[in-house]
Write an enzyme that holds these catalytic residues in place. Sequence first.
Site, short mmCIF file in Angstrom:
data_model
loop_
_atom_site.label_atom_id
_atom_site.label_comp_id
_atom_site.label_asym_id
_atom_site.label_seq_id
_atom_site.Cartn_x
_atom_site.Cartn_y
_atom_site.Cartn_z
N ARG A 66 32.10 53.45 -23.67
CA ARG A 66 31.15 54.45 -24.16
C ARG A 66 30.36 55.03 -23.01
O ARG A 66 30.02 54.34 -22.05
CB ARG A 66 30.18 53.81 -25.16
CG ARG A 66 29.14 54.79 -25.70
CD ARG A 66 27.99 54.07 -26.40
NE ARG A 66 27.20 53.26 -25.50
CZ ARG A 66 26.25 53.72 -24.68
NH1 ARG A 66 25.98 55.00 -24.62
NH2 ARG A 66 25.56 52.89 -23.91
N VAL A 67 30.05 56.34 -23.14
CA VAL A 67 29.08 57.00 -22.28
C VAL A 67 28.11 57.73 -23.19
O VAL A 67 28.39 57.95 -24.36
CB VAL A 67 29.73 57.97 -21.27
CG1 VAL A 67 30.54 57.22 -20.22
CG2 VAL A 67 30.57 59.02 -21.96
N SER A 68 26.98 58.14 -22.64
CA SER A 68 25.91 58.72 -23.45
C SER A 68 26.10 60.19 -23.79
O SER A 68 25.68 60.64 -24.85
CB SER A 68 24.56 58.54 -22.75
OG SER A 68 24.29 57.17 -22.60
N SER A 69 26.71 60.96 -22.89
CA SER A 69 26.78 62.41 -23.13
C SER A 69 28.12 62.99 -22.68
O SER A 69 28.85 62.36 -21.91
CB SER A 69 25.65 63.13 -22.41
OG SER A 69 25.83 63.02 -21.01
N GLN A 72 29.26 63.22 -19.08
CA GLN A 72 29.70 62.00 -18.40
C GLN A 72 31.17 61.67 -18.68
O GLN A 72 31.59 60.53 -18.55
CB GLN A 72 28.83 60.83 -18.83
CG GLN A 72 27.38 60.95 -18.42
CD GLN A 72 26.55 59.82 -18.98
OE1 GLN A 72 26.58 59.55 -20.17
NE2 GLN A 72 25.81 59.15 -18.11
#
Length: 194
Positions: A66-69, A72
């Site tokens: 997972r990444v936040s945005s 990314q």
Amino acid sequence: MDKVYSISEFAERVNVSMSTLRRWDASGEFPAKKRPSGHRYYDESDVRKLLNLTPEEMRKVIVYCRVSSHSQKDDLAFQIESMEAYCLSAGIAVDEWVKEIGGGMNFKRKKFLALMDAIVAGEVKRLIIAHKDRLVRFGFDFIQHLADRHGCEIEVVNQESLSPQEEMTEDLLAIVHTFSCRLYGMRKYRKDTE
């Protein structure tokens, strides 16, 4: 090898009273296994059978990245590449790769919730993540407890040992970042409210 439970441990694990287990054993409805000494016990296969969980050989090994945005996406690709290299070098056969974009403090992420449902249903044998914060920013210990209760091992590949001060600083920065993003996102609603 499956974990072995005494009657009291098994009763707690499946949330049934010991007297109910003894009654089921005596009636043959759900018999306990017996050691040569006569002591009764249960194992993880009994947990799966009683709770209608997936048989062990059908349980999955899942890697969660997972990444936040969306900005990314390159980081997400690197994270996946690193996890692939780790699993190959460790000889881990992965059944499913879950890739998600969303904040670590957002517990309403669709793929995260589907993963939690699969763990609770007993469908996940092992969950592999790069860092604890890739799964959740806060509450990892609760998720770990939930996974343990449902026979899922969570493997954190990159264990960071931070001092309590460093950990708290990172947590505070994550909170400030999350709320500043929310405030920035609310700017578009300002015109509607005026």
